[in-house]
Design a protein around this motif. Sequence first.
Motif, PDB file in Angstrom:
ATOM      1  N   PRO B 539       0.825  -1.216   0.000  1.00  0.00           N
ATOM      2  CA  PRO B 539       0.000   0.000   0.000  1.00  0.00           C
ATOM      3  C   PRO B 539       0.858   1.264   0.000  1.00  0.00           C
ATOM      4  O   PRO B 539       1.968   1.268   0.527  1.00  0.00           O
ATOM      5  CB  PRO B 539      -0.809  -0.130   1.296  1.00  0.00           C
ATOM      6  N   ILE B 540       0.308   2.301  -0.591  1.00  0.00           N
ATOM      7  CA  ILE B 540       1.033   3.567  -0.731  1.00  0.00           C
ATOM      8  C   ILE B 540       0.430   4.544   0.279  1.00  0.00           C
ATOM      9  O   ILE B 540      -0.772   4.821   0.236  1.00  0.00           O
ATOM     10  CB  ILE B 540       0.891   4.087  -2.183  1.00  0.00           C
ATOM     11  N   LYS B 541       1.272   5.025   1.189  1.00  0.00           N
ATOM     12  CA  LYS B 541       0.735   5.815   2.305  1.00  0.00           C
ATOM     13  C   LYS B 541       1.610   7.020   2.614  1.00  0.00           C
ATOM     14  O   LYS B 541       2.742   7.112   2.150  1.00  0.00           O
ATOM     15  CB  LYS B 541       0.612   4.927   3.567  1.00  0.00           C
ATOM     16  N   HIS B 542       1.032   7.923   3.422  1.00  0.00           N
ATOM     17  CA  HIS B 542       1.836   9.043   3.916  1.00  0.00           C
ATOM     18  C   HIS B 542       2.068   8.940   5.412  1.00  0.00           C
ATOM     19  O   HIS B 542       2.869   9.673   5.975  1.00  0.00           O
ATOM     20  CB  HIS B 542       1.216  10.396   3.548  1.00  0.00           C
ATOM     21  N   THR B 543       1.339   8.055   6.077  1.00  0.00           N
ATOM     22  CA  THR B 543       1.444   7.893   7.517  1.00  0.00           C
ATOM     23  C   THR B 543       1.340   6.405   7.826  1.00  0.00           C
ATOM     24  O   THR B 543       0.454   5.736   7.296  1.00  0.00           O
ATOM     25  CB  THR B 543       0.291   8.639   8.232  1.00  0.00           C
ATOM     26  N   VAL B 544       2.220   5.915   8.670  1.00  0.00           N
ATOM     27  CA  VAL B 544       2.127   4.504   9.059  1.00  0.00           C
ATOM     28  C   VAL B 544       2.129   4.413  10.576  1.00  0.00           C
ATOM     29  O   VAL B 544       2.927   5.055  11.256  1.00  0.00           O
ATOM     30  CB  VAL B 544       3.257   3.642   8.443  1.00  0.00           C
ATOM     31  N   ASN B 545       1.206   3.618  11.078  1.00  0.00           N
ATOM     32  CA  ASN B 545       1.138   3.396  12.517  1.00  0.00           C
ATOM     33  C   ASN B 545       2.078   2.248  12.881  1.00  0.00           C
ATOM     34  O   ASN B 545       1.877   1.123  12.430  1.00  0.00           O
ATOM     35  CB  ASN B 545      -0.298   3.050  12.911  1.00  0.00           C
ATOM     36  N   VAL B 546       3.099   2.548  13.670  1.00  0.00           N
ATOM     37  CA  VAL B 546       4.045   1.505  14.077  1.00  0.00           C
ATOM     38  C   VAL B 546       3.596   0.991  15.439  1.00  0.00           C
ATOM     39  O   VAL B 546       3.534   1.735  16.413  1.00  0.00           O
ATOM     40  CB  VAL B 546       5.484   2.041  14.149  1.00  0.00           C
ATOM     41  N   MET B 547       3.274  -0.286  15.478  1.00  0.00           N
ATOM     42  CA  MET B 547       2.692  -0.847  16.697  1.00  0.00           C
ATOM     43  C   MET B 547       3.730  -0.948  17.816  1.00  0.00           C
ATOM     44  O   MET B 547       4.925  -0.991  17.561  1.00  0.00           O
ATOM     45  CB  MET B 547       2.071  -2.211  16.396  1.00  0.00           C
ATOM     46  N   PRO B 548       3.276  -1.012  19.062  1.00  0.00           N
ATOM     47  CA  PRO B 548       4.189  -1.054  20.198  1.00  0.00           C
ATOM     48  C   PRO B 548       5.176  -2.217  20.083  1.00  0.00           C
ATOM     49  O   PRO B 548       4.777  -3.329  19.731  1.00  0.00           O
ATOM     50  CB  PRO B 548       3.268  -1.266  21.398  1.00  0.00           C
ATOM     51  N   GLY B 549       6.432  -1.937  20.358  1.00  0.00           N
ATOM     52  CA  GLY B 549       7.449  -2.978  20.341  1.00  0.00           C
ATOM     53  C   GLY B 549       7.605  -3.656  18.996  1.00  0.00           C
ATOM     54  O   GLY B 549       8.172  -4.742  18.913  1.00  0.00           O
ATOM     55  N   GLY B 550       7.127  -3.037  17.940  1.00  0.00           N
ATOM     56  CA  GLY B 550       7.153  -3.664  16.623  1.00  0.00           C
ATOM     57  C   GLY B 550       7.953  -2.858  15.615  1.00  0.00           C
ATOM     58  O   GLY B 550       8.582  -1.849  15.944  1.00  0.00           O
ATOM     59  N   LYS B 551       7.903  -3.328  14.397  1.00  0.00           N
ATOM     60  CA  LYS B 551       8.625  -2.656  13.330  1.00  0.00           C
ATOM     61  C   LYS B 551       7.700  -2.449  12.142  1.00  0.00           C
ATOM     62  O   LYS B 551       6.722  -3.169  11.967  1.00  0.00           O
ATOM     63  CB  LYS B 551       9.805  -3.528  12.848  1.00  0.00           C
ATOM     64  N   ALA B 552       8.054  -1.472  11.341  1.00  0.00           N
ATOM     65  CA  ALA B 552       7.406  -1.295  10.050  1.00  0.00           C
ATOM     66  C   ALA B 552       8.449  -0.719   9.115  1.00  0.00           C
ATOM     67  O   ALA B 552       9.283   0.090   9.528  1.00  0.00           O
ATOM     68  CB  ALA B 552       6.202  -0.359  10.158  1.00  0.00           C
ATOM     69  N   SER B 553       8.439  -1.151   7.874  1.00  0.00           N
ATOM     70  CA  SER B 553       9.401  -0.659   6.895  1.00  0.00           C
ATOM     71  C   SER B 553       8.656  -0.049   5.734  1.00  0.00           C
ATOM     72  O   SER B 553       7.594  -0.532   5.359  1.00  0.00           O
ATOM     73  CB  SER B 553      10.279  -1.801   6.379  1.00  0.00           C
ATOM     74  N   PHE B 554       9.247   1.004   5.191  1.00  0.00           N
ATOM     75  CA  PHE B 554       8.680   1.518   3.947  1.00  0.00           C
ATOM     76  C   PHE B 554       9.772   1.880   2.972  1.00  0.00           C
ATOM     77  O   PHE B 554      10.889   2.189   3.362  1.00  0.00           O
ATOM     78  CB  PHE B 554       7.720   2.686   4.198  1.00  0.00           C
ATOM     79  N   ASP B 555       9.433   1.763   1.690  1.00  0.00           N
ATOM     80  CA  ASP B 555      10.363   2.123   0.619  1.00  0.00           C
ATOM     81  C   ASP B 555       9.957   3.492   0.100  1.00  0.00           C
ATOM     82  O   ASP B 555       8.792   3.736  -0.216  1.00  0.00           O
ATOM     83  CB  ASP B 555      10.319   1.086  -0.505  1.00  0.00           C
ATOM     84  N   LEU B 556      10.955   4.353   0.018  1.00  0.00           N
ATOM     85  CA  LEU B 556      10.697   5.755  -0.312  1.00  0.00           C
ATOM     86  C   LEU B 556      11.527   6.151  -1.517  1.00  0.00           C
ATOM     87  O   LEU B 556      12.720   5.849  -1.580  1.00  0.00           O
ATOM     88  CB  LEU B 556      11.092   6.621   0.889  1.00  0.00           C
ATOM     89  N   THR B 557      10.897   6.812  -2.482  1.00  0.00           N
ATOM     90  CA  THR B 557      11.640   7.424  -3.571  1.00  0.00           C
ATOM     91  C   THR B 557      11.749   8.903  -3.262  1.00  0.00           C
ATOM     92  O   THR B 557      10.734   9.601  -3.185  1.00  0.00           O
ATOM     93  CB  THR B 557      10.917   7.208  -4.913  1.00  0.00           C
ATOM     94  N   ALA B 558      12.963   9.358  -3.061  1.00  0.00           N
ATOM     95  CA  ALA B 558      13.184  10.743  -2.628  1.00  0.00           C
ATOM     96  C   ALA B 558      13.112  11.655  -3.841  1.00  0.00           C
ATOM     97  O   ALA B 558      14.126  12.157  -4.322  1.00  0.00           O
ATOM     98  CB  ALA B 558      14.524  10.857  -1.921  1.00  0.00           C
ATOM     99  N   ASP B 559      11.926  11.868  -4.342  1.00  0.00           N
ATOM    100  CA  ASP B 559      11.800  12.590  -5.610  1.00  0.00           C
ATOM    101  C   ASP B 559      11.418  14.053  -5.435  1.00  0.00           C
ATOM    102  O   ASP B 559      11.134  14.726  -6.408  1.00  0.00           O
ATOM    103  CB  ASP B 559      10.785  11.877  -6.515  1.00  0.00           C
ATOM    104  N   ALA B 560      11.371  14.526  -4.206  1.00  0.00           N
ATOM    105  CA  ALA B 560      10.971  15.920  -3.989  1.00  0.00           C
ATOM    106  C   ALA B 560      12.082  16.667  -3.266  1.00  0.00           C
ATOM    107  O   ALA B 560      12.231  16.538  -2.051  1.00  0.00           O
ATOM    108  CB  ALA B 560       9.680  15.972  -3.182  1.00  0.00           C
ATOM    109  N   PRO B 561      12.879  17.448  -3.989  1.00  0.00           N
ATOM    110  CA  PRO B 561      13.999  18.130  -3.340  1.00  0.00           C
ATOM    111  C   PRO B 561      13.515  19.133  -2.299  1.00  0.00           C
ATOM    112  O   PRO B 561      12.431  19.689  -2.427  1.00  0.00           O
ATOM    113  CB  PRO B 561      14.697  18.840  -4.503  1.00  0.00           C
TER     114      PRO B 561
END
Lengths: 379, 593
Positions: B539-561
Amino acid sequence: MSLLAALLLTAVQCTPEHAAMGHCKMTPAAKPKPVARQKPKPVANPRPRPAAAAREKPHPAVTPRQQPSAGPVCTPEHAAMGHCQLPQQPAAPAPSSPAPPLPTPPATDPCTPEHAAMGHCRPAAATPAAPPSSAPPPAARSGPDHAADAIWGADAMAPARRAVHAEHGGFTDNRILLDRLEYRAAKGRDGYAVEGEAWFGGDYDRLWLKFAADGTFGEPLESAELQALYSRAINPWFNLQGGVRHDFGHGPDRTQLALGIQGLAPYWFEIDAAAFLSTKGELTARVEAEYDQRITNQLILQPRVELGLSAQDITELRVGAGLTEVEAGLRLRYEFVPEFAPYLGVEWERSVGRTADHARAAGERTGGWSFVAGVRAWF
Amino acid sequence: MTTTIKRRGVLRAGALGLSGLALPYPAWAQTGSPGLRPTSPPLSGEDIRLRIAHGMFDVGGRTGHAIMLNGVLPAPLIRLREGQNVRLHVENALDEDSSIHWHGLILPFHMDGVPGISFPGIKPRSTFTYEFPVKQAGTYWYHSHSGLQEQMGHYGPIVIDPAGAEPAPYDREHVIVLSDWTFRHPHEVIAKLKARGGYFNRNRQTATSGSMSAADRAMWGRMRMDPSDIADVTASTYTYLVNGHGPAENWTGLFTPGERVRLRIINASAMTIFNLRIPDLPMTVVQADGMDVKPVETDELQISVAETYDVIVAPADRAYTLVAESIDRSGLTRATLAPRLGMTAPVPALRERPTLGMKDMGMGGPGSGHAQHGGTAAGGMDGMDHCTAEHAAMGHCAPGASMKMDHSMRDKSLVPPSVKVGVGVDMIAPMPVDRTGDRPLGLEQVPHRVLTYHQLAPLVPFPDKRPPARSIDIHLTGNMEKFMWSFDGKKMNEGAEPIRLALDERVRINLINNSMMNHPIHIHGHFFELVTGQAHGHPIKHTVNVMPGGKASFDLTADAPGDWAFHCHLLYHMHAGMMNVVKIRPLADGGAQ
């Protein structure tokens, strides 16, 4: 179907993690693709080609879907058991949760190898595993330090930038706690006691004031002390505090250096322990511990213990070397709001050892019980 | 597209029951609203005017001081069309600086609206004009990025219609802005939190409550952690709002039976994560964070702060209650969807408050299949047993010995030296695992369908197919008792090193939550692919909820200087220091025009 069966079989006998550690061999049929992909991909030139398409995020073109890999070979659980070492970055990307093959159904790829072999579909492209953790490419450090300066001017941005940094985390505040303001009903004479503290400052450095006094009604103040301390947070729970303490009230005044720690010990014990060195060279110490046991969210039972110690006899103050006095209290308070709680309780105090001898020699009581009623408040 | 004909009939009904201008709500947020009408959209076109000013806000029979835009709370709906240009003239009538950040919009960094990072802010008694092309479609929102103004009412919705066909057609739409209101001044709120981290938690574990064993209680006590610490600010001070209405005001949205009704749900709260459900009415999620997703039907979803979900419902000829319950279940708000004004449906009682479990402590545990650990199971010690039968058989461990394993809750060796494990870090998750597939906290065992991130698949995949060239770990850190929050142990005011990316670089960001709280992490000016590992796409998002004691990863294209804010969207966490700047270089010629 056969793949699923093989996976389940493997789940019982040989997990991918084990296989990777050389503990067992996986059957070829069940060999999960992801393991093979774990090989870190050397990035010869980390500078990627510019992706023009990437700028049109909102409505991108349809392209083949991606398929996940199953996660790192060395799971944190294994590492914790000493079976393997986590990669340098403990959080090497785990595209899917590092899922041991347990009841969780494997992520289903609609394009199974069998289907692909029959030419019915194309297996999805893989999400590569664990890109290396490395420093930003040189280009990331090019250009101006602050992008907005180029648009709005450094003069306009500087104060706003200072403010945004200070505002996010740079908090200072103060708190005044009246821990005990109580009436003490004891055999013989009734008395009073008050103890409180106040702090001013931020997360790390604070000015900390402590005040305590007690006495018997109809008599002069028995004892009173005021401490002015600099407090420095030394870990998430404890503060190191140093400063001066001045005693006044009954008996000769004393001015002392104070050094102690105050904070929250494991099991939620509030601890305040300090040593005092008077201008006359006398060394004493005091340790206090208290605990809040919630009976309900508003009704709280607080046991409390305080010990006094002295390194030497101080005849002038009728204090003997060793443990000098013990206080124990039990207070039941009701927090109408967290800031205001009246309480009832009992307090027991006793001079001990040579301090008690001093008291007896002077014809004074060595301690006893009292019933207390008071309020606790902070703001 | 929407059908305007059907809407006409109810338009009159809406106008009848409402007095219009005098009410402190925009028309779409008034109770008995027939929904959004493209014929008379609240604020649209190329030039839009907004005025930030003090105002008085009424809820639950009390009146409080608010910061309102154009005199309403929530702020006016801004309705745009993909491909247009927009100029937003924002007048600041306050005596302090203000700002508007356009949450989720892709725009030049200097129009992003964060004082000190993207622009100098809007000075008192001045007007600032934002101007940018609208490059996207979907449901978004806007809010102040100055101080704690957002808590006082400075937030509103944005709806952008697609340039082409609507992929998820509907007959009627309602905007549902969820938020949290307090009569306390926000500075007082944070002062209380600083004085006592659990100040607002009036549902703590007591000697008699809960089913937790003595051993578990002792373990929590040893850590100086509280298993009931789910939300920092609770219903003890908050009134939860739907479109500015408290539960007693019962905001009602109208529909005609048989219609497909689109609800554009925005969590504009300062601090409240909501569990949202409409009993007896399944919701089909068609959009998340403004990005279309493959339709997925569910019965309940947890919407973290700053997230948006668009759902489509097909209500029958009866009333339905929309329930938004705070994650700690200290309170709820409700609204009604009904064919006619005045109809109501039963309001379910608050469910039992959840309790943190081993997985929330970062004790890992088996993968997401064991998400039922923790939650109401209060403890779930078996989640700690990493000695499976298979392992034991191979002689790797002794079953049952897991309790003896030394799970230090603050083992500095588990984090790189760049993470400052000092006063501000009271916990290092011993074995954080990816939790993007878990059911959200407290919903592990509810007997109906619950949305997870793994179920979200983009309707249109992310265009950048390159694998990320490098990864960046960001540790979410905090001290619950002192209410200090940070990334990598450094509060923003402590000179945290910015996150530096090269233009068009593709990176994987790993968020590792070393706390027992949820953190909705938001990056400005970008969408990212949340790495769920699902075959149907990320999924493509602007906000991710990272659960307690957990991890979340996202891939980002840094296309906006430019320079972009990156922060936890819990307002007081951000204010306490959980914020940093992402710097993308080189800038285009002449800055980032």
